[in-house]
Scaffold this active site. Structure first.
Site, PDB file in Angstrom:
ATOM      1  N   ARG A  23       0.847  -1.195   0.000  1.00 12.20           N
ATOM      2  CA  ARG A  23       0.000   0.000   0.000  1.00 12.20           C
ATOM      3  C   ARG A  23       0.885   1.249   0.000  1.00 12.20           C
ATOM      4  O   ARG A  23       2.096   1.176   0.201  1.00 12.20           O
ATOM      5  CB  ARG A  23      -0.966  -0.005   1.193  1.00 12.20           C
ATOM      6  CG  ARG A  23      -0.307  -0.215   2.550  1.00 12.20           C
ATOM      7  CD  ARG A  23      -0.987   0.553   3.639  1.00 12.20           C
ATOM      8  NE  ARG A  23      -0.877   1.982   3.423  1.00 12.20           N
ATOM      9  CZ  ARG A  23       0.209   2.712   3.706  1.00 12.20           C
ATOM     10  NH1 ARG A  23       1.297   2.155   4.211  1.00 12.20           N
ATOM     11  NH2 ARG A  23       0.223   4.020   3.480  1.00 12.20           N
ATOM     12  N   ALA A  26       3.218   5.429  -3.848  1.00  5.52           N
ATOM     13  CA  ALA A  26       4.525   5.220  -4.504  1.00  5.52           C
ATOM     14  C   ALA A  26       4.915   3.745  -4.477  1.00  5.52           C
ATOM     15  O   ALA A  26       5.436   3.201  -5.464  1.00  5.52           O
ATOM     16  CB  ALA A  26       5.590   6.070  -3.815  1.00  5.52           C
ATOM     17  N   ARG A  71      -6.987  -1.295  -7.309  1.00  2.00           N
ATOM     18  CA  ARG A  71      -7.452  -0.154  -6.500  1.00  2.00           C
ATOM     19  C   ARG A  71      -7.631   1.028  -7.453  1.00  2.00           C
ATOM     20  O   ARG A  71      -6.776   1.277  -8.299  1.00  2.00           O
ATOM     21  CB  ARG A  71      -6.447   0.203  -5.390  1.00  2.00           C
ATOM     22  CG  ARG A  71      -6.351  -0.870  -4.301  1.00  2.00           C
ATOM     23  CD  ARG A  71      -5.512  -0.404  -3.120  1.00  2.00           C
ATOM     24  NE  ARG A  71      -6.215   0.558  -2.286  1.00  2.00           N
ATOM     25  CZ  ARG A  71      -5.617   1.286  -1.331  1.00  2.00           C
ATOM     26  NH1 ARG A  71      -4.326   1.164  -1.122  1.00  2.00           N
ATOM     27  NH2 ARG A  71      -6.322   2.130  -0.596  1.00  2.00           N
ATOM     28  N   CYS A 136      -2.147   9.583   8.106  1.00  5.79           N
ATOM     29  CA  CYS A 136      -1.888   8.324   7.389  1.00  5.79           C
ATOM     30  C   CYS A 136      -0.380   8.037   7.334  1.00  5.79           C
ATOM     31  O   CYS A 136       0.383   8.486   8.197  1.00  5.79           O
ATOM     32  CB  CYS A 136      -2.519   8.353   6.003  1.00  5.79           C
ATOM     33  SG  CYS A 136      -2.730   6.686   5.303  1.00  5.79           S
ATOM     34  N   ASP A 205      -2.663  10.610  -3.027  1.00  2.00           N
ATOM     35  CA  ASP A 205      -2.854   9.447  -3.909  1.00  2.00           C
ATOM     36  C   ASP A 205      -3.061   9.901  -5.339  1.00  2.00           C
ATOM     37  O   ASP A 205      -2.686   9.206  -6.283  1.00  2.00           O
ATOM     38  CB  ASP A 205      -4.016   8.602  -3.401  1.00  2.00           C
ATOM     39  CG  ASP A 205      -3.677   8.002  -2.045  1.00  2.00           C
ATOM     40  OD1 ASP A 205      -3.793   8.724  -1.034  1.00  2.00           O
ATOM     41  OD2 ASP A 205      -3.240   6.838  -2.002  1.00  2.00           O
ATOM     42  N   ASN A 215      -6.481  12.405  -1.044  1.00  5.08           N
ATOM     43  CA  ASN A 215      -5.622  11.712  -0.081  1.00  5.08           C
ATOM     44  C   ASN A 215      -6.517  10.983   0.921  1.00  5.08           C
ATOM     45  O   ASN A 215      -7.750  11.057   0.852  1.00  5.08           O
ATOM     46  CB  ASN A 215      -4.679  12.718   0.610  1.00  5.08           C
ATOM     47  CG  ASN A 215      -3.586  12.026   1.401  1.00  5.08           C
ATOM     48  OD1 ASN A 215      -2.966  11.079   0.919  1.00  5.08           O
ATOM     49  ND2 ASN A 215      -3.346  12.451   2.621  1.00  5.08           N
ATOM     50  N   LYS A 216      -5.879  10.306   1.866  1.00  6.46           N
ATOM     51  CA  LYS A 216      -6.597   9.483   2.853  1.00  6.46           C
ATOM     52  C   LYS A 216      -7.770  10.227   3.474  1.00  6.46           C
ATOM     53  O   LYS A 216      -7.672  11.412   3.779  1.00  6.46           O
ATOM     54  CB  LYS A 216      -5.597   9.064   3.946  1.00  6.46           C
ATOM     55  CG  LYS A 216      -6.137   8.130   4.997  1.00  6.46           C
ATOM     56  CD  LYS A 216      -6.664   6.850   4.407  1.00  6.46           C
ATOM     57  CE  LYS A 216      -5.662   6.189   3.492  1.00  6.46           C
ATOM     58  NZ  LYS A 216      -6.199   5.163   2.633  1.00  6.46           N
ATOM     59  N   LYS A 241       1.920  11.265  -9.068  1.00  4.22           N
ATOM     60  CA  LYS A 241       0.590  11.386  -8.441  1.00  4.22           C
ATOM     61  C   LYS A 241      -0.331  12.344  -9.219  1.00  4.22           C
ATOM     62  O   LYS A 241      -1.480  12.536  -8.825  1.00  4.22           O
ATOM     63  CB  LYS A 241       0.712  11.898  -6.997  1.00  4.22           C
ATOM     64  CG  LYS A 241       1.811  11.273  -6.165  1.00  4.22           C
ATOM     65  CD  LYS A 241       1.415   9.958  -5.593  1.00  4.22           C
ATOM     66  CE  LYS A 241       2.524   9.264  -4.814  1.00  4.22           C
ATOM     67  NZ  LYS A 241       2.901   9.924  -3.569  1.00  4.22           N
TER      68      LYS A 241
HETATM   69  O1  LIG Z   1       3.113   7.426  -2.074  1.00  2.50           O
HETATM   70  P1  LIG Z   1       3.141   7.657  -0.612  1.00  2.50           P
HETATM   71  O2  LIG Z   1       3.547   9.054  -0.268  1.00  2.50           O
HETATM   72  O3  LIG Z   1       3.941   6.619   0.153  1.00  2.50           O
HETATM   73  O4  LIG Z   1       1.641   7.466  -0.057  1.00  2.50           O
HETATM   74  C1  LIG Z   1       0.598   8.294  -0.528  1.00  2.50           C
HETATM   75  C2  LIG Z   1      -0.720   7.963   0.074  1.00  2.50           C
HETATM   76  O5  LIG Z   1      -1.002   6.558  -0.034  1.00  2.50           O
HETATM   77  C3  LIG Z   1      -1.781   6.160   1.104  1.00  2.50           C
HETATM   78  O6  LIG Z   1      -2.941   5.458   0.747  1.00  2.50           O
HETATM   79  P2  LIG Z   1      -3.199   3.904   1.169  1.00  2.50           P
HETATM   80  O7  LIG Z   1      -2.681   3.668   2.566  1.00  2.50           O
HETATM   81  O8  LIG Z   1      -2.523   3.046   0.113  1.00  2.50           O
HETATM   82  O9  LIG Z   1      -4.714   3.763   1.091  1.00  2.50           O
HETATM   83  C4  LIG Z   1      -2.092   7.436   1.893  1.00  2.50           C
HETATM   84  O10 LIG Z   1      -3.301   8.035   1.502  1.00  2.50           O
HETATM   85  C5  LIG Z   1      -0.858   8.253   1.570  1.00  2.50           C
HETATM   86  O11 LIG Z   1      -1.013   9.636   1.845  1.00  2.50           O
END
Ligand SMILES: O=P(O)(O)OC[C@H]1O[C@H](OP(=O)(O)O)[C@H](O)[C@@H]1O
Length: 323
Positions: A23, A26, A71, A136, A205, A215-216, A241
């Site tokens: 998850r 990135a 997703r 998050c 996201d 975002n979350k 993103k």
């Molecule tokens: O790419 P990086 O910055 O690591 O994460 C970006 C976003 O991904 C996460 O989503 P989830 O936990 O996969 O639903 C969060 O919403 C977080 O802010």
């Protein structure tokens, strides 16, 4: 393996993304790019695709579709698939395979470099002695805090736990490893603690062409409260993103996850006939976000569209679609 069946490695990655074992936008993107390289290796060996370039290409498109369907909200996933498939070239299976493996490797390298570069930009917004609030778990947001620490700044953090999946605990652990003092709070305590913080730092996201930050769930409420308390809020988001389809008016689909993430297991019958909804993300309007920090520098949200046009042109190709 038939000519369009995804390899076991692709199926496993897709399953891990869907269940959120893999998850974070990135991390999902690099896992998807690496899965395509696995698919290329498997297809170059399978009877049905090893000597037929067209069947090889079809198997790559099918693998990308399987990954794409896991997703819906983090655009880093289709952007990763797009990057790799658009570089698939060659008139033999061996050349095609090589082009996929090379593209996958260069994508992952770029992702790492982009995160490092945006970390420097985000760190410049933080001052020695600052306390930041996080929501998050975002590796892009953490890169800013880490770079600030490496610049010699003393930073402490207030970390929102982030119901329902509590990714705040992953953030807590990462910050602890950086030597950043952490106060963990429940989500509903955020406004109270905003009086004690200097910055809010979140990830993304997806970023829409109008500067909206997806975002979350809970980010938009946090942003409105931060504005009311006079606390600046930035989103750390590498350009993977940026959501190219929003350039042509499309909206970003918000993932609705299972009610089982919200209610205690085995309590459905006792709760009775009520609806439980579990949206995973929300949209923060650009006017509540102070800056979008990318590897190309920081942008006011309203101007991000200029960077999007530069990077994506006017829209998004779908190289995984059947011709
Ligand atoms: O790419 P990086 O910055 O690591 O994460 C970006 C976003 O991904 C996460 O989503 P989830 O936990 O996969 O639903 C969060 O919403 C977080 O802010």
């Amino acid at each position: 393996m038939t000519d369009t069946e995804p390899s076991p490695a692709v199926r496993e990655t897709a399953e891990s993304i869907a269940t959120m074992e893999i998850r974070g936008a990135a991390t999902i993107a690099s896992a998807a790019a690496e899965a395509l390289a696995d698919q290329a290796a498997a297809a170059a060996e399978a009877d049905a695709t090893a000597s037929d370039p067209e069947a090889f290409r079809a198997s790559m498109r099918a693998a990308a579709r399987t990954l794409r369907e896991t997703r819906p909200t983090a655009v880093s996933l289709p952007n990763a698939l797009r990057y790799v498939l658009q570089r698939m070239e060659g008139d033999s299976v061996d050349r095609l395979r090589r082009s996929i493996v090379d593209a996958s490797e260069s994508f992952v390298d770029q992702l790492d470099r982009a995160q490092e570069d945006l970390g420097q930009v985000g760190a410049n917004r933080l001052a020695d002695g600052d306390t930041v609030m996080t929501h998050c778990h975002s590796t892009d947001a953490l890169a800013c805090i880490e770079a600030a620490v490496e610049q010699g700044k003393s930073i402490s953090a207030v970390v929102k736990e982030t119901r329902p999946r509590q990714q705040g605990h992953i953030t807590t652990e990462a910050l602890r490893e950086m030597g950043v003092p952490v106060t963990l709070i429940v989500d509903s305590a955020a406004r109270r603690y905003l009086d004690e913080v200097d910055h809010v730092v979140v990830g993304a996201d997806s970023i829409a062409a109008d500067g909206g930050v997806i975002n979350k769930i809970g980010t938009s409420g946090l942003a409105v409260n931060a504005r009311e308390r006079g606390v600046p809020i930035m989103t750390a988001a590498q350009t993977i993103k940026l959501h190219p389809e929003t350039l042509t008016g499309h909206t970003v689909e918000i993932e609705m996850r299972s009610e089982e993430e919200v209610i205690e297991p085995g309590t459905r019958d006792a709760i009775g006939d009520i609806t439980v909804e579990n949206p995973a993300f929300d949209v923060t309007p650009p006017r509540y976000m102070d800056a979008i920090v990318t590897e190309h520098g920081q942008f006011p949200p309203e101007s991000i569209v200029t960077l999007m046009r530069e990077l994506f042109g006017e829209g998004a190709a779908e190289p995984w679609a059947e011709p």
